[in-house]
Design a protein around this motif. Structure first.
Motif, short mmCIF file in Angstrom:
data_model
loop_
_atom_site.label_atom_id
_atom_site.label_comp_id
_atom_site.label_asym_id
_atom_site.label_seq_id
_atom_site.Cartn_x
_atom_site.Cartn_y
_atom_site.Cartn_z
N MET A 110 0.85 -1.18 0.00
CA MET A 110 0.00 0.00 0.00
C MET A 110 0.90 1.24 0.00
O MET A 110 1.81 1.36 0.80
N SER A 111 0.63 2.15 -0.92
CA SER A 111 1.41 3.38 -0.99
C SER A 111 1.07 4.29 0.19
O SER A 111 0.02 4.13 0.82
N PHE A 112 1.94 5.25 0.47
CA PHE A 112 1.65 6.17 1.58
C PHE A 112 0.41 7.00 1.26
O PHE A 112 -0.34 7.35 2.16
N GLU A 113 0.16 7.29 -0.04
CA GLU A 113 -1.06 8.02 -0.39
C GLU A 113 -2.30 7.21 -0.04
O GLU A 113 -3.26 7.74 0.51
N ASP A 114 -2.26 5.92 -0.34
CA ASP A 114 -3.39 5.04 0.00
C ASP A 114 -3.56 4.93 1.51
O ASP A 114 -4.69 4.91 2.02
N ALA A 115 -2.45 4.85 2.23
CA ALA A 115 -2.52 4.75 3.69
C ALA A 115 -3.11 6.02 4.30
O ALA A 115 -3.92 5.96 5.24
N ILE A 116 -2.75 7.16 3.76
CA ILE A 116 -3.29 8.43 4.27
C ILE A 116 -4.77 8.53 3.94
O ILE A 116 -5.59 8.93 4.79
#
Length: 160
Positions: free
Chosen positions: A1-7
């Motif tokens: 999971m990318s950090f954008e998805d996590a945020i």
């Protein structure tokens, strides 16, 4: 999971938690990762939009999840609950503490060296000055001349 998805997932968790606690629905914001500079995030109240700094987010992923996302979400929630209030006023602080159990800090403590603006050295008769690239370029194009506030002498490039 990318950090954008996590945020984005954390934004959704914050909204679900707020809805459960406050017993009312809230419209979901649009999320952007186009923020530049030294700020970690911003909430655009009237547009129901959250912006996050991708460089600082990538370097501080857990702090963004734990602190920055609730911080920015609380700005939107305060706007939707109370209307126009002080950005870090008592309503926002109460949401931070009571909803998310996060200390209502108004500024982050991240290392900003990777996003710090490039500066150029200029000197006057009394000291050295650091000018932004915008001011440096105006001097190069002959559109501006800057003076020291202390000695009033014109600033000259420290490289010449």
């Amino acid at each position: 999971m990318s950090f954008e998805d996590a945020i984005a997932a954390q934004v959704e968790r914050c909204y679900q938690h707020a809805e459960n606690q406050l017993k009312r629905p809230f419209p979901r914001p649009s999320i952007s990762f186009a923020m530049r500079g030294q700020a970690a995030g911003a909430a655009h109240l009237q547009h129901n939009r959250l912006r996050f700094n991708p460089v600082l987010a990538a370097q501080n992923q857990q702090a963004f999840i734990d602190q920055v996302v609730p911080h920015e979400v609380c700005h939107l929630l305060a706007w939707q609950l109370y209307g126009k209030v002080k950005p870090h006023g008592r309503e926002w602080q109460a949401l931070m503490v009571n909803l998310f159990a996060v200390r209502p800090d108004t500024r982050h403590q991240f290392d900003v060296s990777a996003v710090a603006p490039r500066t150029f050295s200029y000197r006057c008769n009394c000291r050295l000055h650091q000018l932004t690239i915008r001011r440096h370029n105006k001097i190069l194009r002959g559109q501006a001349e800057y003076r020291c506030r202390l000695c009033q002498s014109p600033l000259q490039s420290a490289l010449s």
